[in-house]
Design a protein around this motif. Sequence first.
Motif, PDB file in Angstrom:
ATOM      1  N   PRO A  67       0.884  -1.456  -0.039  1.00 55.88           N
ATOM      2  CA  PRO A  67      -0.003  -0.217  -0.044  1.00 55.88           C
ATOM      3  C   PRO A  67       0.726   1.221   0.034  1.00 55.88           C
ATOM      4  CG  PRO A  67       0.255  -0.954   2.045  1.00 55.88           C
ATOM      5  CD  PRO A  67       0.763  -1.993   1.413  1.00 55.88           C
ATOM      6  N   THR A  92      -4.155   0.958  -1.598  1.00 54.78           N
ATOM      7  CA  THR A  92      -3.895  -0.302  -2.053  1.00 54.78           C
ATOM      8  C   THR A  92      -4.753  -0.613  -3.626  1.00 54.78           C
ATOM      9  OG1 THR A  92      -3.387  -1.338   0.083  1.00 54.78           O
ATOM     10  CG2 THR A  92      -3.542  -2.853  -1.885  1.00 54.78           C
ATOM     11  N   ARG A 148      -6.559  -4.372  10.884  1.00 53.26           N
ATOM     12  CA  ARG A 148      -6.157  -4.021   9.621  1.00 53.26           C
ATOM     13  C   ARG A 148      -5.547  -2.624   9.367  1.00 53.26           C
ATOM     14  NH1 ARG A 148     -11.999  -6.197   6.211  1.00 53.26           N
ATOM     15  NH2 ARG A 148     -11.508  -8.357   6.710  1.00 53.26           N
ATOM     16  N   THR A 202      -1.685  -2.297   8.097  1.00 53.03           N
ATOM     17  CA  THR A 202      -1.625  -1.718   6.741  1.00 53.03           C
ATOM     18  C   THR A 202      -0.607  -0.526   7.035  1.00 53.03           C
ATOM     19  OG1 THR A 202      -3.805  -2.246   6.039  1.00 53.03           O
ATOM     20  CG2 THR A 202      -2.576  -0.331   5.020  1.00 53.03           C
ATOM     21  N   ARG A 203      -0.690   0.434   8.128  1.00 55.25           N
ATOM     22  CA  ARG A 203       0.230   1.662   8.362  1.00 55.25           C
ATOM     23  C   ARG A 203       1.691   0.884   8.824  1.00 55.25           C
ATOM     24  NH1 ARG A 203      -2.415   6.360   8.536  1.00 55.25           N
ATOM     25  NH2 ARG A 203      -4.687   5.974   8.413  1.00 55.25           N
ATOM     26  N   LYS A 226       3.039  -1.789   7.735  1.00 58.83           N
ATOM     27  CA  LYS A 226       3.532  -2.107   6.541  1.00 58.83           C
ATOM     28  C   LYS A 226       4.061  -0.954   5.459  1.00 58.83           C
ATOM     29  CE  LYS A 226       1.231  -6.718   5.855  1.00 58.83           C
ATOM     30  NZ  LYS A 226       0.149  -7.308   5.005  1.00 58.83           N
TER      31      LYS A 226
END
Length: 325
Positions: A68, A110, A264, A268-269, A271
């Motif tokens: 992302p 993403t 989630r 995501t942050r 990653k």
Amino acid sequence: MYFHYLCIVNQGKERMEKQPKLMDFSQMRNIFEPHFELIRKHIFFSNELGIVHTCPLVFRLVMQQNPPFAINDYRLGVILRGHLRVNFNLVEKQMEQGTLVFLGPGSIITPIEMSDDLEILGIALFSQFPMPFAPGQLPSAFNGQVRDFQLKVSEGDVETARRIIDTLWHIVHQPDFNPQTVGSMVAALMIHYDGLYRRHTDQLQTSQTREQNIFDRFIYLVNRYAAREHQIGFYASKMCLTERYLGTVIRQTSGVTAKEWIDRALITRIKVELRHSDKSNAQISYEMNFANPSFFCKYFKRIAGVTPNQFREELNTSRRVPNAG
């Protein structure tokens, strides 16, 4: 001033290398530079403003950059042809011809897939762009209350957006164009989007259930605070609801627990930081409010299936392997 791209290629490289490689002006410049001759007729690019004029290759280049992505500026676009599937701030969206798109600062994106015939007009207002509104006077859709929206609108509304962006494209390719004229056209586009968004939300308020409104508010808060607030109690308090009631509504509305939505957003942050920065595990752990680096690593492995170090090593390995064919 036909094209500012070549004039700024070497600007601030040392500073850029010390910062996370988000999908901002510097990162996009680096992505587009090797393909300049192929896309020069379809993009305008300065340190204040970017315009994409119906060039699918631009989006394919971005999609190849290990999503992302995070953005720290404003993006407005209109899909003229084809379709696009993207996860915006935890929610997957399928967009097609006739859709207006807005992404605000702090958005996590993403890309999933795009059709071969995709055509998009879009602008990026980078962090140095002088907003054409007085402080505190941004249209409500852009003042931070919403992080993104996608609107399926009428042909007339699409045509209005297209003509504004086409005019803006024409202006920036004129010798010694007037920046105030550019600002006026950007203001016209933002006001057009704002009016359509407010009309859309007014319609939703009369048709959505209370439960759907609670879910939408919860997702907004998770996108805003998940990097620091990991417990459902924080969000329940913000919404003046009990944890039990909020958890029940979220599970019944979405089929996913509230804690999973928080996980989630947080993963995501994390990653994004692991992919696009050289921050240590300890630094990321501290910035994202974990008790200690050990707990951070265990949490990441439980959710992602690998440790943060393994995630980075797998990413580095994939970058070294040449594309097949």
